[in-house]
Design a protein around this motif. Sequence first.
Motif, mmCIF file in Angstrom:
data_model
loop_
_atom_site.group_PDB
_atom_site.id
_atom_site.type_symbol
_atom_site.label_atom_id
_atom_site.label_comp_id
_atom_site.label_asym_id
_atom_site.label_seq_id
_atom_site.Cartn_x
_atom_site.Cartn_y
_atom_site.Cartn_z
ATOM 1 N N HIS A 168 30.608 -67.976 3.502
ATOM 2 C CA HIS A 168 29.217 -68.398 3.311
ATOM 3 C C HIS A 168 28.503 -68.642 4.636
ATOM 4 C CE1 HIS A 168 29.000 -68.460 -0.984
ATOM 5 N NE2 HIS A 168 30.094 -69.193 -1.078
ATOM 6 N N ARG A 169 29.256 -68.910 5.690
ATOM 7 C CA ARG A 169 28.655 -69.069 7.014
ATOM 8 C C ARG A 169 28.330 -67.735 7.668
ATOM 9 N NH1 ARG A 169 33.036 -72.944 9.087
ATOM 10 N NH2 ARG A 169 32.804 -74.582 7.548
ATOM 11 N N GLY A 170 28.792 -66.632 7.045
ATOM 12 C CA GLY A 170 28.391 -65.328 7.557
ATOM 13 C C GLY A 170 29.515 -64.388 7.952
ATOM 14 N N GLU A 171 30.748 -64.841 7.976
ATOM 15 C CA GLU A 171 31.860 -63.952 8.338
ATOM 16 C C GLU A 171 32.243 -63.096 7.137
ATOM 17 O OE1 GLU A 171 33.846 -61.761 10.230
ATOM 18 O OE2 GLU A 171 33.517 -63.507 11.519
ATOM 19 N N THR A 172 32.151 -61.774 7.268
ATOM 20 C CA THR A 172 32.430 -60.887 6.137
ATOM 21 C C THR A 172 33.599 -59.941 6.387
ATOM 22 O OG1 THR A 172 30.783 -59.295 6.917
ATOM 23 C CG2 THR A 172 30.045 -60.954 5.310
ATOM 24 N N ASN A 173 34.208 -59.995 7.550
ATOM 25 C CA ASN A 173 35.366 -59.157 7.850
ATOM 26 C C ASN A 173 36.622 -59.877 7.361
ATOM 27 O OD1 ASN A 173 37.726 -58.220 9.326
ATOM 28 N ND2 ASN A 173 36.295 -57.026 10.555
ATOM 29 N N PRO A 174 37.385 -59.277 6.432
ATOM 30 C CA PRO A 174 38.528 -59.981 5.854
ATOM 31 C C PRO A 174 39.608 -60.339 6.865
ATOM 32 C CG PRO A 174 38.393 -57.736 4.987
ATOM 33 C CD PRO A 174 37.180 -57.964 5.821
ATOM 34 N N ILE A 175 39.817 -59.507 7.867
ATOM 35 C CA ILE A 175 40.853 -59.818 8.862
ATOM 36 C C ILE A 175 40.426 -60.992 9.732
ATOM 37 C CG2 ILE A 175 42.108 -58.920 10.870
ATOM 38 C CD1 ILE A 175 42.071 -56.190 9.461
ATOM 39 N N LYS A 176 39.158 -61.002 10.149
ATOM 40 C CA LYS A 176 38.662 -62.140 10.925
ATOM 41 C C LYS A 176 38.686 -63.417 10.095
ATOM 42 C CE LYS A 176 35.641 -59.771 14.179
ATOM 43 N NZ LYS A 176 34.253 -59.632 14.660
ATOM 44 N N LEU A 177 38.282 -63.308 8.826
ATOM 45 C CA LEU A 177 38.335 -64.470 7.935
ATOM 46 C C LEU A 177 39.754 -65.009 7.839
ATOM 47 C CD1 LEU A 177 36.066 -63.537 4.890
ATOM 48 C CD2 LEU A 177 35.886 -65.597 6.266
ATOM 49 N N ALA A 178 40.714 -64.119 7.636
ATOM 50 C CA ALA A 178 42.113 -64.536 7.503
ATOM 51 C C ALA A 178 42.611 -65.201 8.787
ATOM 52 C CB ALA A 178 42.988 -63.337 7.153
ATOM 53 N N ASN A 179 42.332 -64.599 9.926
ATOM 54 C CA ASN A 179 42.800 -65.165 11.196
ATOM 55 C C ASN A 179 42.201 -66.535 11.474
ATOM 56 O OD1 ASN A 179 44.520 -63.047 11.812
ATOM 57 N ND2 ASN A 179 42.961 -61.920 12.941
ATOM 58 N N LYS A 180 40.911 -66.682 11.224
ATOM 59 C CA LYS A 180 40.269 -67.978 11.436
ATOM 60 C C LYS A 180 40.805 -69.008 10.448
ATOM 61 C CE LYS A 180 35.925 -66.221 13.328
ATOM 62 N NZ LYS A 180 34.474 -66.087 13.120
ATOM 63 N N ALA A 181 41.020 -68.595 9.211
ATOM 64 C CA ALA A 181 41.540 -69.509 8.201
ATOM 65 C C ALA A 181 42.944 -69.966 8.568
ATOM 66 C CB ALA A 181 41.538 -68.844 6.827
ATOM 67 N N ILE A 182 43.767 -69.047 9.047
ATOM 68 C CA ILE A 182 45.128 -69.410 9.462
ATOM 69 C C ILE A 182 45.077 -70.440 10.581
ATOM 70 C CG2 ILE A 182 47.187 -68.538 10.644
ATOM 71 C CD1 ILE A 182 46.694 -65.869 9.048
ATOM 72 N N SER A 183 44.258 -70.193 11.589
ATOM 73 C CA SER A 183 44.146 -71.130 12.719
ATOM 74 C C SER A 183 43.670 -72.499 12.264
ATOM 75 C CB SER A 183 43.180 -70.589 13.768
ATOM 76 O OG SER A 183 43.676 -69.411 14.320
#
Length: 75
Positions: free
Chosen positions: A51-66
Amino acid sequence: MLVERGLRVMNVDVIGQAYDIAANYLRRTGVIPDSSATNDALLELIVRMFHRGETNPIKLANKAISNFEAAKMAA
């Protein structure tokens, strides 16, 4: 991402892909239990970032993991 009449519509496929990537990694490293149940905290984190604007699934996953690992360390 789907856009109709100025409204952002959640792209479930992107969120699902990001969740699968992140959950698989976190299960393999032992951060979350190895079960088929959805980890609500991880899913909420991914949805918020989407919802903040990140739409790339790999970037979303990496940020979520961190962020998820950092929250676990702080707890």
